[in-house]
Design a protein around this motif. Sequence first.
Motif, PDB file in Angstrom:
ATOM      1  N   GLN A  85       0.815  -1.219   0.000  1.00 23.12           N
ATOM      2  CA  GLN A  85       0.000   0.000   0.000  1.00 23.12           C
ATOM      3  C   GLN A  85       0.844   1.262   0.000  1.00 23.12           C
ATOM      4  O   GLN A  85       0.307   2.362   0.097  1.00 23.12           O
ATOM      5  N   TRP A 101      -8.892  -4.673   0.943  1.00 21.31           N
ATOM      6  CA  TRP A 101      -7.728  -4.543   0.053  1.00 21.31           C
ATOM      7  C   TRP A 101      -7.392  -5.929  -0.471  1.00 21.31           C
ATOM      8  O   TRP A 101      -7.294  -6.891   0.296  1.00 21.31           O
ATOM      9  N   GLY A 113      -8.463  -1.459  -3.483  1.00 27.11           N
ATOM     10  CA  GLY A 113      -8.962  -1.338  -2.124  1.00 27.11           C
ATOM     11  C   GLY A 113      -9.951  -0.209  -1.972  1.00 27.11           C
ATOM     12  O   GLY A 113     -10.043   0.689  -2.814  1.00 27.11           O
TER      13      GLY A 113
END
Length: 819
Positions: free
Chosen positions: A151, A724, A742
């Motif tokens: 991320q 996610w 996500g």
Amino acid sequence: MKTTPILLLFLFAVLSSKAQTGTVAGTILDGNDQPIAFVNIRIENTSLGIASDAKGRYVLDNVPTGEQIIIASSIGFSTLEKPVTVVPEQTTTLDFTLEENVNQLQSVEIIGRKETGYKNTSSFIGTKSATLLRDVPQAISYVTKELALDQAAFRVNDVVKNISGVNQFSFYNDITIRGFRVSGQRTSGNLVNGMRAFTSFWKQQLIPHIERVEVIKGPASALFGNASPGGTINRVTKKPLDEERQSITATVGSFNTFRTLGDFTGRMTEDGKLLYRINLGYENSGNFRDLQFDKNLVVAPSFSFLPSDKTRLNVDIVYQGSEGRLDRGQAVFGDGDLFSVPITKALNAANDFLKEESINATLSLRHEFSDRLSFNSIYMRSSYREDLQEHRTANTFASLGDGTLDPQKVEMRVFIRQRKWNNDNFNNYFNYNFDIGEVSNQLLVGYDYFQQLLEPGGSQLQARGYLLADGSGTANSFDPDNADAFVLDEDGNPVPNVPHFDLTDPTANQIRNFADYTYATNQFPTSRLSSHGIYIQNQANWGDFKLLLGLRQEYYIDDLNFKTDEEEKIEQDVLLPRVGLVYSLNDNINLYGTYVEGYQPQTASVIADPNAGGPFDALTSELIEFGAKTDWFNGRLSASMALYYLTQQGELYNANDPTRPDLLIQIGEEESKGVEFDLAGKIAPNWSLVASYSFNEATITESDDPSEIGRQKPNAPRHTGNIWSKYVIDRGAFKGVGFGLGANFVTERFGSIVRTPEPPLFPGYELFDAALYYQLDKFQIQLNINNIFDKTHWVGGYDFIRAFPGAPRNVMTTVSYTF
């Protein structure tokens, strides 16, 4: 010609030696038939060895022929030995199935975690001994370093959206857990490797050196003493591994972001008794907010000394240096329209600054006296230094001569402050395993001591209020009934000591002359707070039942005006119980229930601050929780559900008194109740998933102001959720290409809620993120797009002078190389 027989003899010897070796190969699986990566495979009485790969496979070449003993070992699993007959120039297959071993898990915080996915199997945070998460009778959520990398996250607040019941509170180093705020000023809510470390209150904690971020939900006082009722955040630093791994990562992107990370680990000696790991992180980034920037440096070396199978020693050092400005949020016009001022508008002057420095040094020792008895000792020294110069709000709009407020101008004040803290944290405990009939027990008995010292010399210059006509100084607020006592401008308005911030002026962030203001000096008297506790805990296993009983006697002492003639000791003590039961319904599902009492004294700075209005009683809390923890897809995916009822007495809130902006009031009781779901792991070997949802009703139930009863606590949304998913193509022409997608949402929240007839309301939001990955051998490049639809949103706030907007759409490109 005479040398020919010698040459032939030499060639024959070489060929003969090669003919006397063979190959052993196989796969390492766990009890769920899942591959185990990085298992050590070695030949007994030789130096030959290798580690299994990410799919649990190994190949040992040049193994001497004949009967050999192959040994497979890994942290968290029982060591297994198998005989094998090695045939010359042939490959012999030898597979292993290793069983999980909780006793061996107890060394996991000295030797690094080898799992490499979104799922984490065990933790120390719930019991002070390594326990499988499914066997802990309390909700524990986490984010691993692998998810943070996917991320492109760099701070704790960036990853909490993945955890149920947790959301960001502000731009500061604080979050909300189950409706209760956990801030950096309270070391009881922020742990590093299970130890209380002082952290910045203002800047969110960096994670380039962090293995995982854990949150134990509800009070953890029975183990750690004074603890936040909503939950405790634990940051587990990366520890050395017993095989070579090195990686370099660089990220560039929106807001002039530049970050680079390095992670290096392996053996320092051939016998593997001395291991090292060093993590480096550097950031030089801008921000979507005016004048905001971050220059951060992280240097985190770690060393493990393993002189024997029974003794393990670890040294961790984390240095963090930070430069930037303190961002106290967005101010909007007095009518409360959040869109009336751009979210980029900050209230700083161009020559404001915030410089911080922290060092955490930890020494941990584990020794096993026998198979049943072990001893753990941990010492942490934590220091923090703050150097601040800032223009900030006085939490109100500008006063006019007629007693009204100007909704387009914000009253300002100035802080020039320097402070330094030092923490000492010492923890010792014994683990003893014993059996009573068919009941196996793991007894833990320990003692810990914590001390926090505000060093001499801490002080603050503060400029605020309005100038007095007699030249004697300033008054904190303007009194229209006594206007002649103030300096007035040509329009009859009081002249501020620090010029108001005009929200309509595009040049308001100019350089300011700090010498133009009239200051009052606030000395921070040297203070010391300390706590120590004796605790006992037993985990009893009987068939499908696991019973946890814990009890802690906590002693807390505040030394105000330490080492002066005015020294005053404030002493408190409390007995804290904990009861939990786990029932294994089947191999996949564990059910649990727990009861915990919590305790959190007010900080020394609050007790000692005459402007706060104290002293105040300590916070007390109670938690009742029931839930289930499950494993699916042969253990690849874990899921948990929790139902909870949490109450707290004694929370402090700002009184919202314009004449006394530091005044606090204490609320009688608050309650939080709700349900949480968390899911993490893999659906398939190339498909990873994290998801969470929380319903939380956190309200005030007792107050001396009837209008406050039933109000939702500040920055405590009723609903939050996140998902996610990452999928990587593992075959064909597009092998190595991956996709991430996500979304997360937060419903509306109140800001300040006490002594306010109409508390500010911050709207809910839904955000969508995406990522594209390409991996080729040891090289990976990824592109992260955050807030794809450029949603304007606010992560939290106190009022319409201190609102905290979230980042608009941004793009980050990350390149990683592992070697």
